[in-house]
Design a protein around this motif. Structure first.
Motif, PDB file in Angstrom:
ATOM      1  N   GLY A  12       0.810  -1.218   0.000  1.00  0.00           N
ATOM      2  CA  GLY A  12       0.000   0.000   0.000  1.00  0.00           C
ATOM      3  C   GLY A  12       0.839   1.261   0.000  1.00  0.00           C
ATOM      4  N   LYS A  13       1.882   1.302   0.819  1.00  0.00           N
ATOM      5  CA  LYS A  13       2.765   2.481   0.862  1.00  0.00           C
ATOM      6  C   LYS A  13       3.493   2.660  -0.462  1.00  0.00           C
ATOM      7  N   ARG A  14       3.984   1.579  -1.035  1.00  0.00           N
ATOM      8  CA  ARG A  14       4.694   1.669  -2.322  1.00  0.00           C
ATOM      9  C   ARG A  14       3.743   2.111  -3.429  1.00  0.00           C
ATOM     10  N   LEU A  15       2.537   1.585  -3.412  1.00  0.00           N
ATOM     11  CA  LEU A  15       1.536   1.958  -4.408  1.00  0.00           C
ATOM     12  C   LEU A  15       1.198   3.446  -4.284  1.00  0.00           C
ATOM     13  N   SER A  16       1.101   3.930  -3.072  1.00  0.00           N
ATOM     14  CA  SER A  16       0.834   5.341  -2.831  1.00  0.00           C
ATOM     15  C   SER A  16       1.955   6.221  -3.373  1.00  0.00           C
ATOM     16  N   LEU A  17       3.203   5.813  -3.144  1.00  0.00           N
ATOM     17  CA  LEU A  17       4.349   6.577  -3.654  1.00  0.00           C
ATOM     18  C   LEU A  17       4.340   6.655  -5.177  1.00  0.00           C
ATOM     19  N   VAL A  18       3.979   5.560  -5.820  1.00  0.00           N
ATOM     20  CA  VAL A  18       3.999   5.490  -7.281  1.00  0.00           C
ATOM     21  C   VAL A  18       2.840   6.274  -7.900  1.00  0.00           C
ATOM     22  N   THR A  19       1.675   6.245  -7.243  1.00  0.00           N
ATOM     23  CA  THR A  19       0.474   6.841  -7.835  1.00  0.00           C
ATOM     24  C   THR A  19       0.110   8.219  -7.295  1.00  0.00           C
ATOM     25  N   PRO A  91     -15.740   3.433  -8.281  1.00  0.00           N
ATOM     26  CA  PRO A  91     -15.357   2.010  -8.292  1.00  0.00           C
ATOM     27  C   PRO A  91     -14.443   1.674  -7.107  1.00  0.00           C
ATOM     28  N   VAL A  92     -14.664   0.515  -6.530  1.00  0.00           N
ATOM     29  CA  VAL A  92     -13.807  -0.004  -5.461  1.00  0.00           C
ATOM     30  C   VAL A  92     -13.075  -1.205  -6.040  1.00  0.00           C
ATOM     31  N   HIS A  93     -11.761  -1.185  -5.952  1.00  0.00           N
ATOM     32  CA  HIS A  93     -10.943  -2.285  -6.470  1.00  0.00           C
ATOM     33  C   HIS A  93     -10.355  -3.055  -5.295  1.00  0.00           C
ATOM     34  N   TRP A  94     -10.483  -4.361  -5.334  1.00  0.00           N
ATOM     35  CA  TRP A  94      -9.938  -5.215  -4.288  1.00  0.00           C
ATOM     36  C   TRP A  94      -8.706  -5.938  -4.809  1.00  0.00           C
ATOM     37  N   VAL A  95      -7.683  -5.974  -3.972  1.00  0.00           N
ATOM     38  CA  VAL A  95      -6.465  -6.726  -4.265  1.00  0.00           C
ATOM     39  C   VAL A  95      -6.243  -7.653  -3.080  1.00  0.00           C
ATOM     40  N   LEU A  96      -6.192  -8.944  -3.350  1.00  0.00           N
ATOM     41  CA  LEU A  96      -5.903  -9.931  -2.309  1.00  0.00           C
ATOM     42  C   LEU A  96      -4.430 -10.309  -2.403  1.00  0.00           C
ATOM     43  N   LEU A  97      -3.706 -10.040  -1.329  1.00  0.00           N
ATOM     44  CA  LEU A  97      -2.302 -10.451  -1.252  1.00  0.00           C
ATOM     45  C   LEU A  97      -2.299 -11.830  -0.605  1.00  0.00           C
ATOM     46  N   ASN A 141       6.306 -12.943  -4.892  1.00  0.00           N
ATOM     47  CA  ASN A 141       6.913 -12.104  -5.923  1.00  0.00           C
ATOM     48  C   ASN A 141       7.459 -10.813  -5.323  1.00  0.00           C
ATOM     49  N   ASP A 142       8.348 -10.171  -6.042  1.00  0.00           N
ATOM     50  CA  ASP A 142       8.935  -8.902  -5.622  1.00  0.00           C
ATOM     51  C   ASP A 142       7.846  -7.842  -5.445  1.00  0.00           C
ATOM     52  N   PRO A 143       7.901  -7.069  -4.355  1.00  0.00           N
ATOM     53  CA  PRO A 143       6.890  -6.031  -4.127  1.00  0.00           C
ATOM     54  C   PRO A 143       6.734  -5.054  -5.297  1.00  0.00           C
ATOM     55  N   GLU A 144       7.833  -4.707  -5.949  1.00  0.00           N
ATOM     56  CA  GLU A 144       7.737  -3.779  -7.085  1.00  0.00           C
ATOM     57  C   GLU A 144       6.905  -4.380  -8.216  1.00  0.00           C
ATOM     58  N   LEU A 145       7.026  -5.688  -8.439  1.00  0.00           N
ATOM     59  CA  LEU A 145       6.214  -6.359  -9.461  1.00  0.00           C
ATOM     60  C   LEU A 145       4.734  -6.359  -9.070  1.00  0.00           C
ATOM     61  N   LEU A 146       4.462  -6.508  -7.791  1.00  0.00           N
ATOM     62  CA  LEU A 146       3.077  -6.485  -7.322  1.00  0.00           C
ATOM     63  C   LEU A 146       2.458  -5.108  -7.532  1.00  0.00           C
ATOM     64  N   VAL A 147       3.208  -4.073  -7.202  1.00  0.00           N
ATOM     65  CA  VAL A 147       2.731  -2.694  -7.400  1.00  0.00           C
ATOM     66  C   VAL A 147       2.485  -2.432  -8.886  1.00  0.00           C
ATOM     67  N   GLU A 148       3.399  -2.875  -9.717  1.00  0.00           N
ATOM     68  CA  GLU A 148       3.243  -2.705 -11.163  1.00  0.00           C
ATOM     69  C   GLU A 148       1.988  -3.434 -11.666  1.00  0.00           C
ATOM     70  N   ALA A 149       1.756  -4.638 -11.167  1.00  0.00           N
ATOM     71  CA  ALA A 149       0.579  -5.414 -11.570  1.00  0.00           C
ATOM     72  C   ALA A 149      -0.710  -4.695 -11.173  1.00  0.00           C
ATOM     73  N   ILE A 150      -0.726  -4.106  -9.983  1.00  0.00           N
ATOM     74  CA  ILE A 150      -1.905  -3.373  -9.519  1.00  0.00           C
ATOM     75  C   ILE A 150      -2.154  -2.156 -10.408  1.00  0.00           C
ATOM     76  N   CYS A 151      -1.111  -1.401 -10.686  1.00  0.00           N
ATOM     77  CA  CYS A 151      -1.245  -0.215 -11.544  1.00  0.00           C
ATOM     78  C   CYS A 151      -1.757  -0.593 -12.928  1.00  0.00           C
ATOM     79  N   ASN A 152      -1.215  -1.657 -13.482  1.00  0.00           N
ATOM     80  CA  ASN A 152      -1.641  -2.103 -14.810  1.00  0.00           C
ATOM     81  C   ASN A 152      -3.084  -2.589 -14.812  1.00  0.00           C
TER      82      ASN A 152
END
Length: 160
Positions: A12-19, A91-97, A141-152
């Motif tokens: 969540g923190k990484r996603l916030s930094l990116v977006t 829209p509400v988007h859910w991501v299950l880790l 998987n690497d956290p950066e890949l997870l953040v990228e997947a969420i953004c995509n």
């Protein structure tokens, strides 16, 4: 969303930094009594979560008037997710880790000064109701890949 130790705050923190979308950790909204109960090794019940979910829903509604929000929350049951989404027009988007019990247990044991003890992990796995409509990501998987997947997946804006 996901069980304790699945990396919700980290992602969540990484996603916030990116977006540039603000991040909120649902753990910060737990009343002291809930944290003490968990610290004592007792799982929360629906009554314990009731006001917490109301407050998180208010936060989410408020943030729809701004840039939206990234909220790291266990949201283990479908009824909790429905409460969190209530009266939200956006829209509400859910991501299950998702990860194995062994991986998450090892992560929890490595944490320092967290109120959630590893002894409650089995209860979290037993309580988890996988969402029908969510992006499910493997936390090995690497956290950066997870953040990228969420953004995509959700076409989130990435800051340059």
């Amino acid at each position: 969303m996901g069980v304790s130790g699945s990396g919700k705050t980290t992602i969540g923190k990484r996603l916030s930094l990116v977006t540039g979308i603000p991040f909120f950790d649902a753990d910060d909204w737990h009343p002291a009594a809930n944290k003490e109960k968990m610290k004592a090794g007792l799982p929360l019940d629906d009554e314990d979560r009731k006001e917490w979910l109301v407050q998180l829903n208010k936060l989410a509604i408020e943030q729809t008037h701004h840039k939206g929000a990234i909220i790291a929350c266990s949201a283990l049951k479908k009824k909790y997710r429905l409460q969190l989404e209530e009266n939200i027009q956006s829209p509400v988007h859910w991501v299950l880790l998702e990860g194995t019990y062994e991986l998450i247990l090892a992560r929890m044991r490595a944490r320092k000064d967290h109120f959630m003890p590893p002894t409650l992990l089995a209860n979290q796995f037993a309580t988890l109701e996988k969402p029908e409509h969510a992006l499910i990501l493997d936390i090995s998987n690497d956290p950066e890949l997870l953040v990228e997947a969420i953004c995509n997946e959700f076409h989130l804006p990435v800051q340059g």
